[in-house]
Design an enzyme around this catalytic site. Sequence first.
Site, PDB file in Angstrom:
ATOM      1  N   ALA A   1     -41.023  -5.689 129.094  1.00 41.01           N
ATOM      2  CA  ALA A   1     -40.837  -5.300 130.495  1.00 41.01           C
ATOM      3  C   ALA A   1     -41.708  -4.098 130.839  1.00 41.01           C
ATOM      4  CB  ALA A   1     -39.371  -4.976 130.755  1.00 41.01           C
TER       5      ALA A   1
ATOM      6  N   HIS B   1     -62.537  -7.670 142.198  1.00 39.93           N
ATOM      7  CA  HIS B   1     -63.711  -7.471 143.051  1.00 39.93           C
ATOM      8  C   HIS B   1     -64.839  -6.847 142.245  1.00 39.93           C
ATOM      9  CE1 HIS B   1     -61.594  -8.076 146.936  1.00 39.93           C
ATOM     10  NE2 HIS B   1     -60.559  -7.619 146.263  1.00 39.93           N
TER      11      HIS B   1
ATOM     12  N   ALA C   1     -39.499  -8.348 132.651  1.00 39.50           N
ATOM     13  CA  ALA C   1     -39.400  -7.916 134.043  1.00 39.50           C
ATOM     14  C   ALA C   1     -40.547  -6.981 134.414  1.00 39.50           C
ATOM     15  CB  ALA C   1     -38.072  -7.204 134.270  1.00 39.50           C
TER      16      ALA C   1
ATOM     17  N   ASN D   1     -38.273 -16.152 137.461  1.00 41.27           N
ATOM     18  CA  ASN D   1     -37.176 -15.380 138.029  1.00 41.27           C
ATOM     19  C   ASN D   1     -37.520 -14.865 139.431  1.00 41.27           C
ATOM     20  OD1 ASN D   1     -34.674 -14.051 138.191  1.00 41.27           O
ATOM     21  ND2 ASN D   1     -34.763 -13.463 136.047  1.00 41.27           N
TER      22      ASN D   1
END
Length: 168
Positions: A137, A92, A119, A62
């Site tokens: 989401a 890191h 989402a 999306n």
Amino acid sequence: MTLARWRHELLVNRLAGSIVMSMPMRARLLRMAGLDVAAARVRHGCYFGSSDVRLGDDVFVNVGVFFDGVGRIEVGDGVAIGIQSMILTGTHAIGPRKRRSGPVDPRPVVIGAGTWIGARVVILPGVTIGEGCVIAAGSVVTSDCAGEGLYAGVPAKRVRDLAEEGEE
């Protein structure tokens, strides 16, 4: 910026990422840039940090999904990735006091077939998500997810098992 990096930015993140580009044309441009996108449908505004991304058949990406591209990203067949999700593969080592973000440590991400990423999900480096999962989401996936499960929260935890297709 190297010529190869400039070409990638222009072709992938500017031209292919444009809202005026059709999905079939976007897929062709992504393939030209070296991405393995098979029969994926990629909406506009997505960012690909490198070409080390494989999107399986019938994948839907999306609007505004971010693939950082420091390490390899493998997305299985039939995966749906929700709007503005982030798949991160670079972390890191902790450095000295003068610069705590030490050397880059690439860690691949694998998303199993049939998974639905909601989402604004964030998937952190080194995570493997099993087949047939749903990631709710807004979740932050910090560790591996076993298949056929619903995961939610920060950090994402298994909320429940999901039934096989045809079972309720």
